[in-house]
Design a protein around this motif. Sequence first.
Motif, PDB file in Angstrom:
ATOM      1  N   GLN A  90       0.813  -1.214   0.000  1.00  0.00           N
ATOM      2  CA  GLN A  90       0.000   0.000   0.000  1.00  0.00           C
ATOM      3  C   GLN A  90       0.849   1.267   0.000  1.00  0.00           C
ATOM      4  O   GLN A  90       0.380   2.329  -0.446  1.00  0.00           O
ATOM      5  N   THR A 187      -6.442   0.279  10.254  1.00  0.00           N
ATOM      6  CA  THR A 187      -6.145   1.432   9.407  1.00  0.00           C
ATOM      7  C   THR A 187      -5.804   1.000   7.986  1.00  0.00           C
ATOM      8  O   THR A 187      -6.261   1.594   7.001  1.00  0.00           O
ATOM      9  N   ASP A 191      -8.121   1.722   4.557  1.00  0.00           N
ATOM     10  CA  ASP A 191      -7.525   2.358   3.379  1.00  0.00           C
ATOM     11  C   ASP A 191      -7.698   1.486   2.138  1.00  0.00           C
ATOM     12  O   ASP A 191      -7.904   2.001   1.031  1.00  0.00           O
ATOM     13  N   VAL A 214      -4.291   6.672  -1.441  1.00  0.00           N
ATOM     14  CA  VAL A 214      -5.667   6.333  -1.091  1.00  0.00           C
ATOM     15  C   VAL A 214      -6.557   7.545  -1.328  1.00  0.00           C
ATOM     16  O   VAL A 214      -6.202   8.675  -0.980  1.00  0.00           O
ATOM     17  N   TYR A 216     -10.551   8.667  -0.677  1.00  0.00           N
ATOM     18  CA  TYR A 216     -11.781   8.259  -0.007  1.00  0.00           C
ATOM     19  C   TYR A 216     -13.002   8.647  -0.843  1.00  0.00           C
ATOM     20  O   TYR A 216     -13.755   9.563  -0.512  1.00  0.00           O
ATOM     21  N   VAL A 280     -12.749   9.244   7.091  1.00  0.00           N
ATOM     22  CA  VAL A 280     -12.749   7.810   6.822  1.00  0.00           C
ATOM     23  C   VAL A 280     -14.088   7.195   7.226  1.00  0.00           C
ATOM     24  O   VAL A 280     -14.694   6.434   6.459  1.00  0.00           O
TER      25      VAL A 280
END
Length: 886
Positions: A90, A187, A191, A214, A216, A280
């Motif tokens: 990631q 977390t 993500d 990332v 959102y 988030v």
Amino acid sequence: MGASESKLAFKEDVFRLAREDNIPADSSWWAQFYQLPESSDDVFALWSPNDVRSITLNGTDRPFPGGQVDPKKNLETLIYTCVARLKALQTRRCYPDVHHPIAPEILNCIRILTRLLPYIYESEHLNAWEERFFWQPRRPQQVYDTKHNRDGQYIDGLEPSKIIKQENGEQISTKEIGHPLGEELITILLDYMFFPSFTLPKRLNEKGEPELKVQYSIWVSGIGCRHSAGVTKENERNATEVVRLLLALCSKQLYVHPQSVADVDNKALTYITTQCDRQVSLSVVCSLLNTVLKYNPATWRVPINFAADGDVKMRLVNVSLQLLLVLVLYPAPQGETNAFRKAISRLHRVEDFQFIQQGMNLVLTQPISGMAAYLPGNQKIVPWAPELLVLFWELLQANKRFRSFIIETDRAHDFVVLVLYYAMDARQEPSKQGFVRMCVLILQTLSVESAFGMRLNKTFIGQESLPSVLRINNFHGTYADFLITSVHSLITTTKGRLESIYPALLAIILNIAPYVVELGRATSSKLMELFALLSSPPFLLEKESNHQLLGSLLQAMTAILEYHLKDNPRFVDVIVRGRQRFIALRDFTVEGALAELDRQAHARKDRASGNDSGVTTPARHPSIDSLRSPSTTLEHVPEHDAFAIGDDDDDEDGDNSQGASSSARMSSSMHDPTVPLQSRSMSEKARGKQPVGQGNFSRSAHGSRQSSVSSLPSLITTHTSHMQQFAATPEWLETWLPHLPLHTILTVIDNAIRQPIRPRAATAPSASPAIDAPNRPIEPTQTPLPQPSSPPKMQSFQWTSLSLGWYLSLMWGLIYASDIATNKGVNGIWTGTGIKIFNIASRSYDPISLRSPKGAVDAVGNTIVQRLGSFTFSGAGGANGAGQER
């Protein structure tokens, strides 16, 4: 891993985890676990339950009960390896070729963790280790020096190549080097729900390389977003895997006894619901909610079995709804705010409420819509319809604006019909008591709103088009008539299976009673039937608290009279014609009731022996004096016959002397100014025994959580069996009989008897009034009752730790059954693990259908899953009381 040789080699490496501990963490050998498997089936099939359990034990012997031991070091290394790889993929490019696909490795790491976590949660001996390993600040991990056969250096578990050295004489083993591993994992997973090229469409940066940042973005349009992110089927498939791991990570509640599940701090859920960034949490809740509500099951396509792999969208919708419920229902620790529950409580836009209502309506109406008939083989009920009803209830409780929208726009009428359909369809299944109970509590939640009660007076149209399970023959009336008749059916046709929710059913009637007008004759007769059943001696003497149900019904009947006497002439008519029942209840004695039970027992015995020549059958006309004398029986009181107009002696000229004298005594006591208002319906004997100061007795709320009722259609049993459980005494009778709310009803009856029966003004004149008058509604010449000085008091559902335990058990039972039905054999997340919130009795891997039950869950603490898909919960939570919100 298509070749059998490669699978055998992989399986041998799985065995090595248990056989050989302390495998070096920096060894390239670990990479095969996330590189070789090609599908979810490979991971779940090659990691059998025994394989996983073998690495949760540090030795061959199981620890003693309550003992705490650490697992094999290999389990820690494997978890660190998967989490570290997820983080690396990631945050940086792990391959020289920037276009190298990383999704397979991400999925394999996710699948391994999904496989491991339930077996960690089920192992009581790992509780202390789990708390330390996942939820305390991360500390250095000591590796084993196999070359010199001794303990080696300390490293960072997420970066095995990083060696932790001692500084300033500190203790390395206790040094904090990062956030808890569980928080790191959560977390990372959140993500990954919004990761380009994985759960969102691929994006390229200015260099033409795949973007790793990332974003959102809400998956589909709806609440909080007007444009969809354009996710593909591959994105949806990957998102399903991420959501499944989050469900597994939050499933600690499955391994806690239901009595304490509401009080246990679930660290994973606490962190997600209280510590995540606001952006988030909002992106997650909107993505999950929109995905669920945008799904349209009524499309013209070949039906696809829910358990098949073909419909990726169905799988994602199902797990998204489940995760949303797990997050929203979680009772955050005291002082903390559940961000997901707060998010749905803050919704306020009308278009959002319309979106929610339409999405739910589309799914819930499938069984009663005509579309299913045109789709051969299509399931009538969408598999996640029960979970969707849970979400609807949560929205009603958490968001007052949504509740007002549903009621004030008359959408509540549609949901009343839908909820009643699911309740009526499931009422005959003992395994679905919990689901029926939830449906009833949804109706109770709506009924506490005054606007709901007033809008129920709208005429019910289209009753003929309803399914047979919901249709009422020759029905003509309002939604209030429909609701009360359905409640009557739930009580009288379930043979006592729903006894734990009878208080809630009666609370619904009580809550809407002050607003009901023009109640139909048939509905009024249904209420009198309930009164006859609840006031019968066998029922009242069966359990110490059964009189509370009777009090709740009488309170509802009183509210109808006090608030809308003139607007309910048919109800008044039915009350007056059944007046002997109320008089009999007023003069109820324990001695007379026991004598009547003895008479009934002897009558049944004589009938069984074939000698009924000397048996006196119960008369349809009650004798009041027979209730007063201990030496006589109650044979003339019609206790169990279905109530019908004309059962009692209706003509004034036909009343016998006993009835007339009783009526006179009743009238004199009711109008005696020296008698307290609450006591004017008492017999003289009862008032004589009443202690000083009880004239202003304030009756407690009826229908407590412990209240129960036996099978109402078959209440006649010998009192000998009852006395083994509860012995009724005159002292017990005096604690409740004088305080029953009978005064208003007896006052109305007395007023109606004293004045001539007059047809309503709208009724055409009759050629033979002497014959027609008894069949016409009574129009009182004057109002005998003072107007209520205060607004009606509503009976709301009261949340307790026990009722919340039932609710969480119901939710997790639905999730468990759905997972079993979707993932065959050992592919279920929790299949074969030691679940404690309910007991697994047997299994079936057929698709879930409420019409074809596949499961069951019994009372809290004794939950049984017999056939997956249906659930029974009873014995937890109050049905009445204050405190609607959680």
